[in-house]
Motif scaffolding. Structure first.
Motif, mmCIF file in Angstrom:
data_model
loop_
_atom_site.group_PDB
_atom_site.id
_atom_site.type_symbol
_atom_site.label_atom_id
_atom_site.label_comp_id
_atom_site.label_asym_id
_atom_site.label_seq_id
_atom_site.Cartn_x
_atom_site.Cartn_y
_atom_site.Cartn_z
ATOM 1 N N GLY A 260 0.790 -1.228 0.000
ATOM 2 C CA GLY A 260 0.000 0.000 0.000
ATOM 3 C C GLY A 260 0.818 1.272 0.000
ATOM 4 O O GLY A 260 0.379 2.291 0.533
ATOM 5 N N THR A 261 1.992 1.247 -0.620
ATOM 6 C CA THR A 261 2.843 2.431 -0.660
ATOM 7 C C THR A 261 2.397 3.363 -1.787
ATOM 8 O O THR A 261 2.320 2.940 -2.942
ATOM 9 C CB THR A 261 4.308 2.029 -0.868
ATOM 10 N N VAL B 162 -0.705 -4.079 -3.602
ATOM 11 C CA VAL B 162 -1.700 -3.022 -3.459
ATOM 12 C C VAL B 162 -3.085 -3.643 -3.344
ATOM 13 O O VAL B 162 -3.463 -4.500 -4.156
ATOM 14 C CB VAL B 162 -1.675 -2.050 -4.657
ATOM 15 N N GLN C 65 -3.298 4.685 -0.495
ATOM 16 C CA GLN C 65 -2.297 4.470 -1.542
ATOM 17 C C GLN C 65 -2.628 5.292 -2.778
ATOM 18 O O GLN C 65 -1.732 5.810 -3.459
ATOM 19 C CB GLN C 65 -2.244 2.976 -1.893
ATOM 20 N N HIS D 128 -6.587 0.629 3.782
ATOM 21 C CA HIS D 128 -5.143 0.643 4.041
ATOM 22 C C HIS D 128 -4.732 -0.318 5.153
ATOM 23 O O HIS D 128 -3.532 -0.508 5.389
ATOM 24 C CB HIS D 128 -4.736 2.072 4.416
#
Length: 445
Positions: free
Chosen positions: A295-296, A314, A349, A422
């Motif tokens: 989730g960056t 993700v 994200q 998230h």
């Protein structure tokens, strides 16, 4: 579990243990490109399905099998790096308000934007505050980690229980134990905070290599949640094989800030020594650093010569009707109806992109250093630029492999349960799924 790969015959790659990545190029701290192009075979799609519950015999057996594969691939240590989402402005709306986009009228005529910002702002996003006015920077100590485990559990946080269960399970059938560590970064969501965290993380990695006596045949695996992945992106640029003007400038800024802020001779010596070891490639004693992000947001670029294998996971659900399943859906105002139930996946994200951030530091010296780092790291600023980047709806980073996984966390109107999509990655119930995907993607023989 569903597994489907795209196709892009034009991709030039090198193959090792089933892992494919583009040939390394010098990134030199360049920002990621918000490309809407099909990532091709770099992207895969999965769905979390019912699996054996944690600690059950079947779960233990499967985790032990995966641990044996990690050990066979040379993984000697796994570091779980995370921050804190509640109370830290995870969407970066403070910076958007700071530059005054709404007051200057940039949003006029964009339906639903006011409602979107209300969902993003720390005061109105529905996420809990930590007790005792606990705010960044967070200390990476037992007391803080215990408090976080008690207050927010495994939502956006690799708990001690998560790391301990992983350690016990993967080490059941290996001749050499895999070290497992939990690292809490300061969660200062701005350029200075992430940059400070990057060089301190590299010192910690150096210590792990020295303690375990690692060498060229060994690998370190870092699993990073949320903006901790941005810290690793900076670290990859610092670890780049070639000398770079960006690395020199990075250390000039941080050394100057440390001197002006009275950090002390020990900090200056650490920065100087780190820069020297990075320049001659001695920092990790020849060991290879592999990275998995969860989730960056898409912001800093990666230097693939600085890391071994790179995977981005993700939380994503396909909602588009134009066939571009690798993109998030960002139409306004519909997104404001989807966000509170995490209908499209991970909205942190998706929206915490360039030009967003928590409020800049209050001290003049820190503000100056943050501005200098912004000029090095991010060519975007202002409300219009954030809106432009957010509308690109990019899920996959430019480098490494991308796993778009439906964590099946949508539906609840209580945002504390999913934190806008998230929180799913660090849930103990998803530990087996995460480990399975990492081993299959990066270490399958």
């Amino acid at each position: 579990m569903k597994h489907e790969w795209g196709a892009d015959p034009s991709l030039h790659s090198e193959r090792e243990f089933g892992y494919e990545q583009p040939m390394p190029i010098g990134n030199n701290f360049q920002h990621a490109d918000y490309s809407r192009a099909d990532p091709g075979e770099r992207a895969s799609y999965r769905e979390v399905e019912a699996a054996a519950p944690p600690d059950s015999p079947a779960w233990q057996d499967e985790m032990a099998r995966l641990g044996a594969q990690l050990a066979a691939a040379g993984v000697r240590a796994v570091l779980f790096v995370h921050g804190v989402a509640p109370g830290t402005d995870p969407f970066g709306a403070q910076r958007l308000d700071e530059v005054g986009g709404l007051r200057r009228g940039y949003s006029r005529g964009i339906a639903g934007l006011d409602a979107l910002l209300a969902l993003m702002r720390q005061e109105t996003n529905g996420l809990p505050q930590l007790p005792g006015s606990l705010n960044p920077p967070f200390k990476d100590d037992d007391q803080t980690r215990k408090l976080l485990d008690e207050q927010i559990g495994d939502a956006c946080s690799f708990t001690t229980a998560y790391v301990d269960r992983f350690k016990e399970a993967v080490n059941r059938n290996v001749s050499r134990q895999i070290a497992c560590l939990r690292l809490l970064w300061s969660s200062e969501h701005h350029h200075l905070g992430r940059s400070q965290a990057a060089w301190r993380l590299l010192l910690r990695l150096r210590g792990v290599c020295e303690e375990l006596k690692l060498g060229p045949d060994d690998r370190l695996l870092v699993q990073a949640h949320g903006q901790a992945g941005l810290v690793l992106a900076l670290a990859s640029n610092l670890l780049a094989q070639e000398a770079s003007s960006g690395r020199k400038r990075f250390f000039q800024i941080l050394t100057g800030f440390s001197e002006r802020s009275g950090a002390g001779p020990e900090t200056i010596a650490q920065l100087t020594g780190l820069a020297e070891q990075l320049a001659d490639g001695r920092l990790l004693s020849g060991a290879t650093l592999d990275v998995v992000t969860f989730g960056t947001p898409i912001r800093y670029g990666w230097d693939t010569s600085g890391v071994g294998r790179l995977l981005h996971v993700v939380n994503h659900r396909v909602m588009r009707t134009d066939g571009k399943r690798w993109l998030a859906k960002t139409e306004l105002p519909q997104i404001t109806m989807e966000m509170p139930i995490a209908w499209g996946g991970d909205y942190v994200q998706q929206l915490a992109v360039a030009a967003s951030d928590a409020a800049t530091p209050k001290e003049p010296g820190a503000q100056a250093a943050n501005k200098d780092l912004w000029e090095l790291l991010e060519p975007y600023d202002g409300f219009e630029r954030w809106l432009e980047c957010a509308r690109r709806s990019v899920r996959c980073a430019n480098d490494g492999l991308c796993l778009l996984a439906d964590y099946k966390d949508a539906g609840s109107p209580n945002v504390r349960e999913h934190l806008y999509g998230h929180a799913a990655y660090t849930r103990l119930a998803n530990l087996l799924f995460n480990t399975t995907q990492i081993v299959r993607t990066l270490y399958a023989s």
